[in-house]
Design a protein around this motif. Sequence first.
Motif: not given
Length: 399
Positions: A11-16
């Motif tokens: 689960l990729d709950c990220a940004s930048f």
Amino acid sequence: MQRIFEGLVVLDCASFIAAPAAATVLSDFGADVIKIEPPSGDPFRHLPKLPGNPRSEHNWAWMLESRNKQSIALDLTRPEAQPVLHRMIAEADVFITNFPPAVRRRLGITYQTLAPLNPRLIYASFTGYGETGSEANKPGFDSNAWWARSGMMDLVRPDHAGPPARSLPGMGDHPSALALFGAIVAALYRRERTGKGAHVGTSLMANGVWSNGLMVQARLCGASIPTRPPREQAFNAMTNHYRCRDQRWLILSLLKEDREWPILLKAFDRDELASDPRFLTTADRHARARELTAIFDEVFATKDLAQWRAILDAHGLIFGVVAEVDELPGDRQMLDNDVLVPFEDGGMLTLNSPVWIEGEQKVAPRAAPEIGQDSDAVLRKFGCDDAEIARLRACGALR
């Protein structure tokens, strides 16, 4: 063939940029990566629109960092979204976030909240300045937390009187992504031995200092760091940049000077310098580096880069071409080594992740998703029925 991370749910709950890029590397080796972004979309989607960035009909930033992923647009600020997230966490292997600790608490995605839902979960957090201390909740980008804070911005000025050197977008994020990838893989290995998950992480600040490790360690040992002089006044002519006749640049990297000095003179067709009393020993050449640099400047100005490249290669001397980005799509060595690879549809090229494992075939890069493109399919995978999906969409928790 079964890939090394096939069946691994991330689960990729990220940004930048670094944390999502770590998920991308996992996806290259077969992991099933689900991008959790808000209904308005990950703000990173808009990076190419910022002033000074390259213009293209394609969203080049999103293509690179989000390939192979599915997208679910879930508003974690809404209470209705939390049971869905918890259902996903219960079946996931890895959860990746780069929100500061305070934001994690507000969204209900702290390690303390999610770990009890799945004792095998690898919770990977990425920060600007670390998990603790007065700056733990301070947002950071690689330009400030990696490049500036580490001392590299100061040390790589063209000379000590020049302005601080500016970084490029994502310059520190991609090497930092590999550190997070390594932490995740190490935790997965430990889980294979113990059955237990873990909280792992790293930061831009830590990776910046690691990248500047030689100079930082020298300072920790009490050394004073010399200021960088202009190129023409460099400390060593054998490791300096030189401009060719066609205005292209190359850099010499001749560290075994006693052996390489006479070979370089043959390449230059300047054998008379071997008996020049100014340059007889390595110590002499260092002491008179300015004079030697001026001579090398004259020599390199007599031929174009392609000619010098052939000459230096023929003599087995170590150097590097100062490449221009326009040359990279056709770089034969990069293509031969799968540094640049085509998307699955056989069209445009993209960057491969810089890790390979013998016998493992990576996933052919697939197009990055639109906002919430896979919301329904992802929710059904985790047991949501049509009625529940409709309720989530009706209340605004799902796009």
